[in-house]
Enzyme design. Structure first.
Site, PDB file in Angstrom:
ATOM      1  N   THR A  13     -38.624  48.943 -72.220  1.00 34.81           N
ATOM      2  CA  THR A  13     -39.766  49.839 -71.978  1.00 34.81           C
ATOM      3  C   THR A  13     -39.744  50.985 -72.988  1.00 34.81           C
ATOM      4  O   THR A  13     -40.771  51.362 -73.557  1.00 34.81           O
ATOM      5  CB  THR A  13     -39.693  50.410 -70.543  1.00 34.81           C
ATOM      6  OG1 THR A  13     -39.572  49.318 -69.639  1.00 34.81           O
ATOM      7  CG2 THR A  13     -40.919  51.231 -70.202  1.00 34.81           C
ATOM      8  N   THR A  41     -36.803  39.298 -69.212  1.00 37.75           N
ATOM      9  CA  THR A  41     -35.354  39.139 -69.070  1.00 37.75           C
ATOM     10  C   THR A  41     -35.017  37.658 -69.253  1.00 37.75           C
ATOM     11  O   THR A  41     -33.860  37.292 -69.326  1.00 37.75           O
ATOM     12  CB  THR A  41     -34.883  39.577 -67.663  1.00 37.75           C
ATOM     13  OG1 THR A  41     -35.768  38.981 -66.709  1.00 37.75           O
ATOM     14  CG2 THR A  41     -34.922  41.083 -67.510  1.00 37.75           C
TER      15      THR A  41
HETATM   16  N1  LIG Z   1     -31.071  52.834 -77.195  1.00 36.46           N
HETATM   17  C1  LIG Z   1     -31.167  53.795 -76.289  1.00 36.46           C
HETATM   18  N2  LIG Z   1     -30.852  55.052 -76.578  1.00 36.46           N
HETATM   19  C2  LIG Z   1     -30.923  56.015 -75.628  1.00 36.46           C
HETATM   20  N3  LIG Z   1     -31.325  55.813 -74.357  1.00 36.46           N
HETATM   21  C3  LIG Z   1     -31.667  54.562 -74.022  1.00 36.46           C
HETATM   22  C4  LIG Z   1     -31.619  53.504 -74.960  1.00 36.46           C
HETATM   23  N4  LIG Z   1     -32.019  52.369 -74.358  1.00 36.46           N
HETATM   24  C5  LIG Z   1     -32.308  52.711 -73.098  1.00 36.46           C
HETATM   25  N5  LIG Z   1     -32.098  54.015 -72.887  1.00 36.46           N
HETATM   26  C6  LIG Z   1     -32.293  54.725 -71.611  1.00 36.46           C
HETATM   27  O1  LIG Z   1     -31.994  53.816 -70.553  1.00 36.46           O
HETATM   28  C7  LIG Z   1     -32.986  53.902 -69.523  1.00 36.46           C
HETATM   29  C8  LIG Z   1     -33.533  52.526 -69.243  1.00 36.46           C
HETATM   30  O2  LIG Z   1     -34.283  52.072 -70.351  1.00 36.46           O
HETATM   31  P1  LIG Z   1     -35.608  51.188 -70.187  1.00 36.46           P
HETATM   32  O3  LIG Z   1     -36.365  51.599 -68.962  1.00 36.46           O
HETATM   33  O4  LIG Z   1     -36.324  51.241 -71.478  1.00 36.46           O
HETATM   34  O5  LIG Z   1     -34.958  49.777 -69.961  1.00 36.46           O
HETATM   35  P2  LIG Z   1     -35.689  48.353 -69.788  1.00 36.46           P
HETATM   36  O6  LIG Z   1     -34.949  47.380 -70.668  1.00 36.46           O
HETATM   37  O7  LIG Z   1     -37.139  48.471 -69.991  1.00 36.46           O
HETATM   38  O8  LIG Z   1     -35.353  48.018 -68.308  1.00 36.46           O
HETATM   39  P3  LIG Z   1     -36.227  47.092 -67.299  1.00 36.46           P
HETATM   40  O9  LIG Z   1     -36.258  45.752 -67.929  1.00 36.46           O
HETATM   41  O10 LIG Z   1     -35.409  47.168 -66.031  1.00 36.46           O
HETATM   42  O11 LIG Z   1     -37.559  47.767 -67.183  1.00 36.46           O
HETATM   43  C9  LIG Z   1     -33.996  54.936 -69.997  1.00 36.46           C
HETATM   44  O12 LIG Z   1     -33.722  56.156 -69.356  1.00 36.46           O
HETATM   45  C10 LIG Z   1     -33.743  55.114 -71.461  1.00 36.46           C
HETATM   46  O13 LIG Z   1     -33.911  56.445 -71.825  1.00 36.46           O
END
Ligand SMILES: Nc1ncnc2c1ncn2[C@@H]1O[C@H](COP(=O)(O)OP(=O)(O)OP(=O)(O)O)[C@@H](O)[C@H]1O
Length: 360
Positions: free
Chosen positions: A74, A167
């Site tokens: 996201t 996923t």
């Molecule tokens: N590379 C990164 N650097 C810093 N913070 C990160 C990074 N990747 C993710 N985060 C932090 O981790 C949290 C989760 O990230 P995100 O919601 O984008 O994950 P996602 O892969 O979309 O998860 P889902 O599939 O469950 O929606 C967020 O708070 C984000 O700020």
């Protein structure tokens, strides 16, 4: 009552987002590609895709991001929009049950807008088919009327960029997968990368943390930034209530002991499964259902909640004869393996024994 009885509903180490995560995640999200930590390959490739699009002054190819939850899909989709200076619309596969739902979203997009479609593998079939045409020709056919009198009215769409997240990339039908010009595979983060994530988040939350404290949290975060951020918040609470608010390695370790997350990121359920496997069944092989009964859990919980991480960590192996603990599992729980560790193929007898245990 099983000695392993407990409620795992509120697991602190789950990669799925809980209500509290959602509230604070927005504040912790990196806004630009340069602030995004780790995922070097995806970042570099994506950076080229975005720079090229900017240079051409056109929308970039559609982007597919695949990987386990909590790794930043996201976040990356929002970064893509920010880097393109474009607005973003966020929706998800389960929210689009009818083709009409998708048509309504697509027809309201503005030129260059980014459409983020989370859990794209969970979209309904008719919506998926509509998406093929929209992605390829920026056009949809809206069906008006029903039965033999129904007619398809073509509707032109402004060029947009679809960012799909999944996923389960393997579950996407090939015609959908093929329509993405770029696919980024997200990997679990290395401890040093997670340490940077923890440090960055601590700064944003105005919490003082030393490098060893950040490393301690990172090492227990199962390669997942979402878990790292959650553990950081719990350690912050502990540091503020029991100490002066500063997070050191010692404070982090004490706090995470209170929350029952061990040095490798295993929680109580993970450890219960390993403990039963080692102490009650001599390291296996033992059938899943037997193991589940021993820890007082449903077989699906053991299989889907605890085992994936134990397998990933090389602590447990799933074999056709049942679950087997590895040498690392004995070491992790501080136990000594029995002299007669099963080596090589286990005799058919083992299979019978295992089956008999399951039947009982
Ligand atoms: N590379 C990164 N650097 C810093 N913070 C990160 C990074 N990747 C993710 N985060 C932090 O981790 C949290 C989760 O990230 P995100 O919601 O984008 O994950 P996602 O892969 O979309 O998860 P889902 O599939 O469950 O929606 C967020 O708070 C984000 O700020």
């Amino acid at each position: 009552m099983s000695p392993y009885d407990f409620d795992h509903a509120d697991r602190i180490v789950t990669a799925a987002a809980d209500g509290e995560d959602q509230a604070v995640e927005a504040a912790l999200r990196p806004k630009l590609l340069d602030e995004f930590i780790g995922q070097e390959r995806v970042r570099e490739q994506l950076s080229l895709v975005l720079q090229a699009a900017r240079k051409r002054g056109s929308a970039p190819d559609h982007v597919l991001l695949s990987g386990p939850p909590g790794l930043g899909k996201t976040t990356l989709s929002m970064i893509i929009a920010a880097e393109l200076n474009a607005p973003i619309r966020i929706t998800s596969g389960p929210a689009i049950q009818h083709a009409g739902d998708l048509a309504a979203i697509l027809s309201s997009l503005t030129e260059g807008e980014v459409l983020f479609l989370d859990e794209i593998h969970r979209m309904s079939r008719p919506a998926e088919e509509m998406l093929y045409m929209a992605m390829e020709d920026f056009r949809v056919d809206v069906i008006v009327g029903k039965g033999p009198g129904a007619t398809a009215i073509p509707l032109e769409l402004p060029p947009f960029t679809l960012v799909g997240a999944t996923t389960r990339a393997g579950l996407l039908p090939p015609p959908l997968r093929d329509r993405f010009g770029f696919t980024g595979h997200m990997e679990f983060y290395a401890p040093a990368e997670l340490q940077r994530v923890v440090h960055r988040s601590a700064t944003l939350l105005d919490v003082e943390i030393d490098p060893a404290g950040a490393a301690e949290i990172a090492g227990r975060s199962r390669g997942t930034p979402r878990i790292a951020n959650r553990l950081l918040r719990r350690v912050r609470d502990y540091a503020q209530v029991r100490h002066d608010g500063v997070i050191t390695q010692e404070i982090a370790a004490q706090a995470l002991q209170v929350y029952e997350v061990d040095a490798r990121g295993l929680d109580r359920l993970d450890r219960a499964v390993l403990d039963a496997l080692l102490r009650l069944f001599g390291g296996g092989p033992v059938g899943l259902s037997t193991l589940a009964v021993a820890v007082g859990e449903e077989a699906e919980t053991v299989e889907e909640v605890a085992e994936p991480f134990l397998v990933r960590e090389g602590l447990l192996a799933r074999t056709p004869r049942g679950r087997i603990a590895t040498a690392a599992a004995w070491t992790h729980l501080g136990l000594t393996p029995p002299q007669t560790q099963p080596r090589g193929p286990v005799p058919a007898q083992g299979e019978l024994f295992d089956g008999a245990r399951d039947a009982g």
